[in-house]
Write an enzyme that holds these catalytic residues in place. Structure first.
Site, PDB file in Angstrom:
ATOM      1  CG  HIS A 242       0.807   1.536   3.168  1.00 18.88           C
ATOM      2  ND1 HIS A 242       0.964   1.934   1.855  1.00 18.88           N
ATOM      3  CD2 HIS A 242       2.052   1.556   3.690  1.00 18.88           C
ATOM      4  CE1 HIS A 242       2.241   2.176   1.615  1.00 18.88           C
ATOM      5  NE2 HIS A 242       2.913   1.942   2.720  1.00 18.88           N
ATOM      6  CG  ASN A 243       0.816  -2.878   5.377  1.00 21.75           C
ATOM      7  OD1 ASN A 243       0.808  -2.351   4.261  1.00 21.75           O
ATOM      8  ND2 ASN A 243       0.393  -4.110   5.597  1.00 21.75           N
TER       9      ASN A 243
END
Length: 350
Positions: A242-243
């Site tokens: 994620h991210n």
């Protein structure tokens, strides 16, 4: 599909030496060529096959002069390898984008718009409020959740899964089994030893001309977006957490894992089985060797690193050279120890 040598030469900006009216129906290796095939010669060690091949035409680079009589037609281009790659790309486009129409059964949710020249394979699912562009190819058993946007000329092969709110650009290719937008690995430890799930509310953005390999996974952001920038190429069995942000034209080989919130620059090359720590930055043009462990940020652009933890490639190679010599060095040290003991026993050394 059949094309004349002349048509192919025109596509490649090449010059024909031989009969330009001959018909080409498929591509082949030069050593396996048969009538109707086109091949290429880019490596001198394969030149002998040029004089024995049955291929109808062979692409060669400017400046090449055959040493023997040929039975094949030549197409002379600036760079044979690049030209043949271009030909492969065009051939693949013809094959991939030839599919059209909607097979049955399929599902399309309400308020979803689909562009022209669509192919939607059997048992595929498209959720509500989606926007599917022109000439998109959705193979059987693809799942596209709600509020997904897919640009023009993008291909999703069988079994691809795209979670809600994800954005996929133009000319992207997503291979079978890939998952786009699954939950990031977010769990908060609790006082009693259990873990509480942290909701993952963001999405994934794939910009234009991105390629995702089979069974790779790209997690959605906790908030905001996980972003794969334009032209990036990701191999099979790669985990993007994620991210994460992957820069333009960066390539990542199989079995690599990138932990959360890491930013990888543009034009990087990351080899197979590399592990990249979370919350770090890797500068543009970095080259990471196979099985390296990148534990801290790489600030200087254009360097090569390897090892675990990864460090400068030249230092790594010197270290490996010394490591291979350790058994011999150990023998030398033991021999010196023995000599010193003998000198002490003889009273030469105190």
């Amino acid at each position: 599909m059949k094309f004349t040598v002349k048509q192919i030469a025109h596509l490649l900006n090449g010059e024909v030496r031989g009969d330009d009216s001959l018909i080409i129906s498929q591509l082949s290796k030069i050593e396996e060529g048969s009538q109707g095939d086109i091949s290429f010669l880019a490596n001198a060690k394969y030149e002998s096959f040029l004089y024995t091949t049955n291929a109808t035409a062979v692409i060669v680079s400017q400046g090449f002069e055959p040493k023997k009589k040929l039975s094949t037609t030549l197409i002379i281009v600036k760079n044979a390898y690049i030209a043949f790659t271009q030909l492969l790309e065009e051939y693949q486009k013809i094959l991939n984008f030839s599919k059209k129409g909607i097979e049955q059964p399929v599902f399309v949710g309400e308020n979803t718009t689909i562009g022209e020249e669509i192919y939607q394979g059997a048992f595929s699912y498209i959720g509500k409020n989606c926007k599917i562009g022109t000439n998109v190819k959705i193979y059987p058993q693809v799942y596209i959740s709600d509020n997904v946007s897919i640009g023009d000329n993008t291909i999703l092969y069988a079994g691809v899964k795209v979670y809600e709110n994800c954005i996929i650009g133009n000319y992207c290719v997503i291979h079978s089994g890939a998952v786009i937008g699954s939950d990031g690995f977010g769990f908060a430890p609790q006082a009693d030893g259990t873990y509480k799930t942290i909701p993952q509310l963001g999405n994934v953005i794939l910009e234009n001309n991105v390629s995702i390999g089979s069974n790779s996974t790209i997690d959605c952001a906790t908030m905001g977006s996980t972003i794969i920038r334009e032209g990036a190429k990701i191999d099979n069995l790669v985990q993007i957490a994620h991210n994460v942000e992957i820069g333009q034209n960066t390539v990542i080989a199989a079995q690599t894992g990138v932990a959360g919130s890491t930013k990888i620059g543009k034009n990087c090359v990351i080899a197979g089985q590399v592990g990249v720590n979370g919350h770090i930055a890797i500068a543009d043009g970095t080259k990471v060797g196979g099985q390296a462990g990148v534990t801290k940020s790489v600030r200087k652009e254009g360097i090569s690193i390897n090892g675990t933890p990864a460090f400068d490639l030249n230092d790594y190679l010197r270290s490996m050279s010394i490591l291979r010599k350790l058994p011999a060095l150990e023998k030398q040290v033991r021999a010196l120890e023995t000599q010193v003991e003998e000198l002490i026993n003889q009273g030469v050394l105190a």
